[in-house]
Design an enzyme around this catalytic site. Structure first.
Site, PDB file in Angstrom:
ATOM      1  CD  GLU A 407      -0.896  -2.521   0.772  1.00 62.27           C
ATOM      2  OE1 GLU A 407      -0.198  -2.166   1.731  1.00 62.27           O
ATOM      3  OE2 GLU A 407      -1.136  -1.787  -0.219  1.00 62.27           O
ATOM      4  CG  HIS A 474      -0.571   2.211  12.047  1.00 60.76           C
ATOM      5  ND1 HIS A 474      -0.892   3.496  11.690  1.00 60.76           N
ATOM      6  CD2 HIS A 474       0.405   1.819  11.183  1.00 60.76           C
ATOM      7  CE1 HIS A 474      -0.141   3.877  10.669  1.00 60.76           C
ATOM      8  NE2 HIS A 474       0.656   2.881  10.344  1.00 60.76           N
TER       9      HIS A 474
END
Length: 668
Positions: A407, A474
């Site tokens: 990322e 998540h």
């Protein structure tokens, strides 16, 4: 030290000497000014000048360079006016960063130099972005990024080299191995025999060279540049060198064995090059005259810098320069689901939240040929939630790019694309995963316009939120992490029409935008969405419904919780405000709602402590106190990670405490 002059005329050799000597003489003057208190800090590159000068000399003027704080030779070789540099180091108003940055933490698009941040490693990924832009535009240009031996220990080094290799980008990565990361010797930094050997692990080529031999550096960079363009591949160069002073002047050099200074003094890049020039290129008198001329130029430029008036702070200008100006395209209609424009739109259709986002991306890709989408599994697979499904068939893998799991490097690449006037949308597979790209967002993207006037035209899509059984990694609501960071915009739609309009607006905005999409809304929410290409204004809240008893100020999934609750409790008149944008906030809409009801409930899915509700509550207390008939109440999720079990998750969410909070307000 052996110098090979095979391809250099006398004129070229003399020109190289001017460029090599200039940063040394500037440094010697700056060290004097430092002792006099006329500059505050200095990171010395004495002993390493041949690397910065040689690399810059060998490149084309429009090849991007990502320097660090010991690369003065990059700026001088690119002919940046010396008085501008001197004003920069004094924190002068009219310098390259308007007095907002120190030493070499600034850049210049005009000179194709990207300013560093103190974290060092992120520079490498930015070079990937400019190189990708060159590749997409079929331009024969390379990018070059510097790092130090210490910087190779950072994860950004691995990520940047891996992305460049996987994507076949024409990037030159240069390691300045001077033996120390501040005071830590290389023996405590890595265990490989040579740093350049790491190139093999990425499937790329590399070479180790004498970084103190200016002609070797120039010749190597020229050859590597040709290789990168011909093969469309990256290359790693390890330049062996030594810094003759401390990491910065205050740190000193007591940690360095004295004999090393004697060894490397014999390898001084300038003294050795002068000895070479004396063998038939220049005389002693000519060398002295060149030095004298350069010193006189330095004094003239310093006089110009010292003539500048002191900085006078202007708060309005400081605040204004945090963001790049958003020059609206008047041909793009602005449509708000809260007003009649939506109803009057000629072509509308019922669309799910996820389909509205997909349509916003599709129309934006059509509108902007220089828009690139990047993310894990977003191409053929269509992304974890299938938002980008089908886009690669329409726009190709060059513009819809699967990324490695890195990322930080991808956000840095997005910034590099922006330097070349490209737009990008980066998809975080889950908003939770943004933490490994956090530094690039909050320190690189967010601050770059304030620091040196460069915009970061980047949108980061953030699938967020609980209610789907995703568990602690998540399901987080982490939007408040970013509302505290000047330079970022944070958007969080609750309806399909807003999702499309706000996404298009975010892509058109020249500033970095964090675009939060609640996963639970993707396929559960549908509403009327115009077919046309349109924007919804960032920073403008939506009045979902007007009421007289209690204001519910919320966003995202909270809007639907509020509407459901209001429908079940028709005896209470609720004024529901959908913020839509968390940075900037629509304080006018907040104040108007407080005025209508006098009682305020701030509802969000994020945890209570540190959530955006605390900021809104404080603002209301400070600016709307006289309007209040009760304390501002916050309804938020528990201060725990998000649990996996469905019953535990329901108990965690703010919705479980909504009725309790409303009744608390009603008792006043």
């Amino acid at each position: 030290m052996e110098f090979s002059r095979d391809l250099f005329s006398n004129e070229a050799l003399i020109d190289i000497y001017h460029k090599l000597l200039l940063p040394r003489l500037i440094e010697e003057k700056m060290l004097l000014l430092l002792r006099q208190g006329k500059i505050s800090k200095w990171f010395s590159g004495i002993g390493q000048e041949a690397i910065a000068v040689g690399c810059t000399y060998a490149l084309q003027d429009d090849d991007w360079i990502m320097p660090l704080h010991r690369n003065l030779g990059v700026f001088t070789t690119r002919n940046m006016p010396l008085h501008n540099l001197f004003m920069q180091w004094q924190g002068n108003r009219n310098c390259c960063s308007k007095g907002r940055e120190r030493s070499f933490h600034f850049g210049s698009a005009e000179h194709h130099i990207c300013g560093m941040i103190s974290h060092l490693g992120p520079q490498l990924a930015v070079a990937n972005g400019t190189a990708l832009a060159h590749k997409l535009s079929s331009q024969q240009q390379v990018s070059l990024a510097f790092t130090g031996d210490g910087g190779t220990s950072e994860g950004d080094f691995h990520e940047a080299l891996n992305v460049a290799a996987v994507w076949n980008l024409p990037v030159i990565f240069v390691i300045e191995n001077n033996g120390y990361g501040l005071s830590t010797p290389v023996s405590e930094q890595y265990k490989c025999e040579r740093l350049v050997d790491r190139a093999k692990g990425y499937g790329i080529e590399g070479v180790q060279i004498d970084g103190n031999n200016i002609l070797t550096v120039i010749d190597t960079i020229k050859g590597v540049r040709d290789y990168c363009l011909r093969e469309q591949k990256p290359y790693l160069i390890e330049c062996m060198t030594f810094r003759m002073r401390g990491h910065e002047e205050a740190s000193g050099t007591k940690y360095v064995p004295a004999e090393l200074f004697d060894i490397w003094a014999e390898k001084d890049p300038i003294r050795n090059y002068e000895q070479f020039l004396l063998q038939g290129v220049l005389s002693e008198e000519e060398l002295s005259r060149i030095k004298s001329d350069i010193k006189e130029k330095i004094e003239r430029e310093l006089a110009t810098a010292f003539d500048e008036v002191p900085v006078v702070a202007d708060s309005n200008e400081e605040l204004r320069d945090v963001y790049a100006p958003d020059l609206k395209d008047t041909d793009v209609p602005v449509i708000d689901v809260a007003d009649k424009l939506l109803a009057s739109a000629s072509d509308v259709a019922q669309k799910r939240f996820i389909d509205a986002i997909k349509e916003g991306l599709y129309q934006s890709m059509q509108k902007h040929p220089k828009l690139v989408l990047m993310g894990q599994d977003i191409a053929e697979y269509g992304g974890a939630f299938k938002v980008t499904e089908g886009l690669v068939e329409e726009f190709g893998k060059a513009r819809v790019r699967n990324t490695p799991l890195c990322e930080s490097a991808i956000v840095g690449t997005a910034l590099g694309l922006s330097l070349q006037q490209y737009k990008s949308v980066v998809e975080m597979q889950f908003a939770d995963f943004v933490s490994v790209g956090f530094n690039q967002i909050v320190n690189n993207l967010a601050k770059i316009h304030y620091r040196w006037g460069q915009n970061a035209d980047v949108v980061i899509r953030m699938p967020t939120g609980a209610g789907v059984g995703g568990g602690p990694f998540h399901s987080q609501s982490n939007e408040a992490w970013f509302t505290h960071v000047p330079g970022l915009k944070v958007v969080y739609p609750s309806s399909a029409a807003d999702a499309k309009g706000l996404l298009i607006a975010a892509i058109n905005d020249p500033n970095p935008v964090l675009f939060f999409e609640h996963k639970a809304l993707y396929r559960s929410v549908s509403d009327v969405v115009p077919e046309m290409y349109y924007e919804t204004e960032i920073g403008k809240a939506r009045i979902v419904q007007k009421g007289n008893d209690i204001s519910i100020i919320t966003y995202g999934l909270g809007v639907h919780w509020a509407l459901e609750y209001a429908a079940r409790h028709a005896d209470t008149s609720f004024d529901i405000i959908d913020l839509r944008s968390l940075a900037p906030l629509d304080y006018g809409a907040i104040k108007a709602s407080v005025a209508r009801t006098g009682k305020v409930l701030i509802l969000h899915e994020d945890t209570l402590t540190g959530g955006i509700g605390g900021e809104i509550s404080a603002w209301i207390s400070e600016h709307c106190f006289e309007m209040l008939d009760a304390p501002v109440i916050r309804c938020a999720s528990l201060d725990t990670p998000v649990p996996f079990n469905a019953d535990l998750e329901k108990n965690f969410l703010a919705k479980a405490r909504l009725d309790e909070c409303v009744k608390k307000l009603q008792r006043y």
